[in-house]
Design a protein around this motif. Sequence first.
Motif, PDB file in Angstrom:
ATOM      1  N   PRO A  49       0.830  -1.221   0.000  1.00  0.00           N
ATOM      2  CA  PRO A  49       0.000   0.000   0.000  1.00  0.00           C
ATOM      3  C   PRO A  49       0.856   1.260   0.000  1.00  0.00           C
ATOM      4  O   PRO A  49       2.005   1.248   0.442  1.00  0.00           O
ATOM      5  CB  PRO A  49      -0.811  -0.133   1.301  1.00  0.00           C
ATOM      6  N   SER A  50       0.264   2.319  -0.480  1.00  0.00           N
ATOM      7  CA  SER A  50       1.009   3.577  -0.575  1.00  0.00           C
ATOM      8  C   SER A  50       1.442   4.085   0.788  1.00  0.00           C
ATOM      9  O   SER A  50       2.513   4.699   0.931  1.00  0.00           O
ATOM     10  CB  SER A  50       0.150   4.636  -1.279  1.00  0.00           C
ATOM     11  N   GLU A  51       0.616   3.834   1.808  1.00  0.00           N
ATOM     12  CA  GLU A  51       0.977   4.316   3.137  1.00  0.00           C
ATOM     13  C   GLU A  51       2.249   3.642   3.646  1.00  0.00           C
ATOM     14  O   GLU A  51       3.112   4.285   4.254  1.00  0.00           O
ATOM     15  CB  GLU A  51      -0.173   4.049   4.119  1.00  0.00           C
ATOM     16  N   MET A  52       2.374   2.342   3.388  1.00  0.00           N
ATOM     17  CA  MET A  52       3.582   1.629   3.817  1.00  0.00           C
ATOM     18  C   MET A  52       4.800   2.090   3.030  1.00  0.00           C
ATOM     19  O   MET A  52       5.898   2.249   3.584  1.00  0.00           O
ATOM     20  CB  MET A  52       3.384   0.124   3.647  1.00  0.00           C
ATOM     21  N   LEU A  53       4.629   2.320   1.735  1.00  0.00           N
ATOM     22  CA  LEU A  53       5.750   2.805   0.925  1.00  0.00           C
ATOM     23  C   LEU A  53       6.196   4.183   1.385  1.00  0.00           C
ATOM     24  O   LEU A  53       7.401   4.474   1.429  1.00  0.00           O
ATOM     25  CB  LEU A  53       5.347   2.836  -0.550  1.00  0.00           C
ATOM     26  N   MET A  54       5.250   5.041   1.707  1.00  0.00           N
ATOM     27  CA  MET A  54       5.603   6.375   2.186  1.00  0.00           C
ATOM     28  C   MET A  54       6.395   6.292   3.494  1.00  0.00           C
ATOM     29  O   MET A  54       7.333   7.066   3.712  1.00  0.00           O
ATOM     30  CB  MET A  54       4.339   7.199   2.389  1.00  0.00           C
ATOM     31  N   LYS A  55       6.010   5.342   4.341  1.00  0.00           N
ATOM     32  CA  LYS A  55       6.740   5.180   5.597  1.00  0.00           C
ATOM     33  C   LYS A  55       8.170   4.713   5.323  1.00  0.00           C
ATOM     34  O   LYS A  55       9.122   5.177   5.965  1.00  0.00           O
ATOM     35  CB  LYS A  55       6.008   4.155   6.478  1.00  0.00           C
ATOM     36  N   ILE A  56       8.342   3.805   4.354  1.00  0.00           N
ATOM     37  CA  ILE A  56       9.689   3.334   3.996  1.00  0.00           C
ATOM     38  C   ILE A  56      10.503   4.457   3.385  1.00  0.00           C
ATOM     39  O   ILE A  56      11.673   4.670   3.735  1.00  0.00           O
ATOM     40  CB  ILE A  56       9.586   2.133   3.037  1.00  0.00           C
ATOM     41  N   PHE A  57       9.884   5.217   2.482  1.00  0.00           N
ATOM     42  CA  PHE A  57      10.601   6.306   1.817  1.00  0.00           C
ATOM     43  C   PHE A  57      11.035   7.392   2.788  1.00  0.00           C
ATOM     44  O   PHE A  57      12.006   8.108   2.535  1.00  0.00           O
ATOM     45  CB  PHE A  57       9.722   6.921   0.735  1.00  0.00           C
ATOM     46  N   SER A  58      10.327   7.536   3.892  1.00  0.00           N
ATOM     47  CA  SER A  58      10.659   8.604   4.843  1.00  0.00           C
ATOM     48  C   SER A  58      11.996   8.360   5.539  1.00  0.00           C
ATOM     49  O   SER A  58      12.550   9.270   6.148  1.00  0.00           O
ATOM     50  CB  SER A  58       9.554   8.734   5.889  1.00  0.00           C
ATOM     51  N   TYR A  59      12.518   7.119   5.464  1.00  0.00           N
ATOM     52  CA  TYR A  59      13.809   6.812   6.084  1.00  0.00           C
ATOM     53  C   TYR A  59      14.976   6.937   5.101  1.00  0.00           C
ATOM     54  O   TYR A  59      16.123   6.729   5.494  1.00  0.00           O
ATOM     55  CB  TYR A  59      13.794   5.395   6.659  1.00  0.00           C
ATOM     56  N   LEU A  60      14.696   7.255   3.847  1.00  0.00           N
ATOM     57  CA  LEU A  60      15.749   7.347   2.840  1.00  0.00           C
ATOM     58  C   LEU A  60      16.366   8.732   2.829  1.00  0.00           C
ATOM     59  O   LEU A  60      15.732   9.724   3.213  1.00  0.00           O
ATOM     60  CB  LEU A  60      15.184   7.024   1.454  1.00  0.00           C
ATOM     61  N   ASP A  61      17.610   8.812   2.343  1.00  0.00           N
ATOM     62  CA  ASP A  61      18.231  10.116   2.144  1.00  0.00           C
ATOM     63  C   ASP A  61      17.829  10.676   0.787  1.00  0.00           C
ATOM     64  O   ASP A  61      17.087  10.046   0.020  1.00  0.00           O
ATOM     65  CB  ASP A  61      19.748  10.021   2.269  1.00  0.00           C
ATOM     66  N   ALA A  62      18.319  11.883   0.481  1.00  0.00           N
ATOM     67  CA  ALA A  62      17.874  12.576  -0.732  1.00  0.00           C
ATOM     68  C   ALA A  62      18.310  11.836  -1.996  1.00  0.00           C
ATOM     69  O   ALA A  62      17.520  11.706  -2.947  1.00  0.00           O
ATOM     70  CB  ALA A  62      18.415  14.010  -0.739  1.00  0.00           C
ATOM     71  N   VAL A  63      19.548  11.341  -2.026  1.00  0.00           N
ATOM     72  CA  VAL A  63      20.037  10.648  -3.217  1.00  0.00           C
ATOM     73  C   VAL A  63      19.243   9.373  -3.459  1.00  0.00           C
ATOM     74  O   VAL A  63      18.862   9.054  -4.593  1.00  0.00           O
ATOM     75  CB  VAL A  63      21.540  10.350  -3.075  1.00  0.00           C
ATOM     76  N   SER A  64      18.955   8.625  -2.391  1.00  0.00           N
ATOM     77  CA  SER A  64      18.179   7.398  -2.540  1.00  0.00           C
ATOM     78  C   SER A  64      16.754   7.693  -2.997  1.00  0.00           C
ATOM     79  O   SER A  64      16.181   6.937  -3.790  1.00  0.00           O
ATOM     80  CB  SER A  64      18.152   6.635  -1.212  1.00  0.00           C
ATOM     81  N   LEU A  65      16.190   8.791  -2.520  1.00  0.00           N
ATOM     82  CA  LEU A  65      14.839   9.165  -2.965  1.00  0.00           C
ATOM     83  C   LEU A  65      14.815   9.476  -4.456  1.00  0.00           C
ATOM     84  O   LEU A  65      13.882   9.083  -5.177  1.00  0.00           O
ATOM     85  CB  LEU A  65      14.349  10.383  -2.175  1.00  0.00           C
ATOM     86  N   LEU A  66      15.837  10.170  -4.935  1.00  0.00           N
ATOM     87  CA  LEU A  66      15.899  10.480  -6.364  1.00  0.00           C
ATOM     88  C   LEU A  66      16.056   9.212  -7.192  1.00  0.00           C
ATOM     89  O   LEU A  66      15.493   9.103  -8.285  1.00  0.00           O
ATOM     90  CB  LEU A  66      17.048  11.440  -6.639  1.00  0.00           C
ATOM     91  N   CYS A  67      16.811   8.245  -6.683  1.00  0.00           N
ATOM     92  CA  CYS A  67      16.970   6.977  -7.412  1.00  0.00           C
ATOM     93  C   CYS A  67      15.665   6.184  -7.415  1.00  0.00           C
ATOM     94  O   CYS A  67      15.294   5.590  -8.431  1.00  0.00           O
ATOM     95  CB  CYS A  67      18.093   6.158  -6.789  1.00  0.00           C
TER      96      CYS A  67
END
Length: 519
Positions: free
Chosen positions: A85-103
């Motif tokens: 679900p999108s909510e779980m993905l958003m929670k995972i993405f919130s722990y990433l740094d900026a470079v990882s988010l762009l990737c």
Amino acid sequence: MAAVPGRAQRQRGRGMAAAAPPCAAGLGPQRVFAPLAAAAGLRNSSRSFAARPGEYSETVNTRIKSLYWRPPIKPKPNMCIESMPSEMLMKIFSYLDAVSLLCVSCVNKRFYHLANDNGIWLKLYSGCFPPKRTIWKVKSVQTETGPLSCAPIQDRKPGYWKKEYILKQIAAVTTRVMQLVKPVDLYTGLPSRIKKAIKASGLSWMIVLKDRNGKEHVMEQADLFFKDTSVTIFWYSPSWPCLDILLSLKLFGVTPLLLDQSKAPSKNGPRRRSLIAEYDFSNLTESNVTLGADKLVQLFSLDPGLLVGLWKGKNEIAFVMTSLHYHQLLERSTLGSATVQYVLPSNKPVLDDIDPEYGLHDYDLHLDMHSGSCTYLCGTFKSLFCRKGDIENGYLRLTVVSLKDNTKHVPLIGTVGLSWETDAFKGNVKDCYVMDVTLLDETRKPFWCFSAPVCMELSSKVSSLYDYMGCVYTTDYADAEGKVCVELVWLEETKEYFIVSLVLYISTEKVNNWYGTNY
């Protein structure tokens, strides 16, 4: 007396047994299939067995299979991150740094929209750039720092804080680099801390080879050699594309989009390309000058400043080398795009009506001759000039080292040769080197700059100088803005070269555009 069955009766029994189908001939199968056949509504008739054994067998098998048929069990779907679900993905993405988010945002459209969430990027932004709030009081003004968690996230378009974060990171790196390039060397007129500035910006260089099928082959830099006025870059690999199918080579400056000073720049992260030069490879060996050769490789020179080493007898690439002058190097390597080169700003001429020979005097030359880690000559020549009578064929003549003035003759230190290296081999091409020319005008601004591989050619004439008796060699270089002519003498007794003549020829068009004159 009991009746004994006769031969005919025994034969009749054997015939009935032989006519029975395989399923009824044996004891095991008969006992197993009899109840199943009865359950399927079949009658055990000896006549039907004998009359139509194939039809009966097929019917039995079909009805028996129908009794044991079960619907196929569907395999459980494999759980993957894309099905979350999108909510779980958003929670995972919130722990990433900026470079990882762009990737992550490059995976698919859904991930792109989720990774653009303003809440995630606002958290990164406020962590790197703490905002300052000003609280006004009656007697004083107090400034404190606080989080931006209460900022109006919903009022911003998706990706707003992502854009703000990236722009501010780029601005911070640019400010840091500009502070490093401000100090200027007194002799060269170039930034004195250019090496630190290159490291602070995360700048590197790469080449992209394009073949006839449209495929691009990317090569990352292998070695760097920093000198006083230039940087030499090598590329070598065991898996070069075939030279016969190559069309072009592009040289790029590459910088990370988001630079982390605590880590080395990642080659897999988001990066920006700036086109520096483009070269034609369609007829490399036919349309370009052969610079030199040794036992393993042959060198070909391409303007501006590119050197290609080919394995002898194989027509395959061994290495690629280029030498980049420091003048406007950071601008050329970062401010261009992937398709368009950065255009140097034109110089605004300052008119001088008093000096009748304005633009003809007070030039300073800084000359470097080197190869890899070896430096053969590094010197500065001041107060160069040209008389109006020396202007000929559209060129100003600046005599740096005169053939007649023995006091200005300069020796080259060491054995002159261009060093090269690959994964498995290394060598040295005799009488080749890299020449760096930095010519400053009367205001100490860089006027004409280049860095290029050159070679020494044996001349047919013999030295006429009494102090320097030996073979004469010449080195010539030319581009759209000027020419360099060097004459050297090889002294067999001391095993060294002496520069006995060095003359620069500057285009009058270059001088007129720079000074606003009309020579």
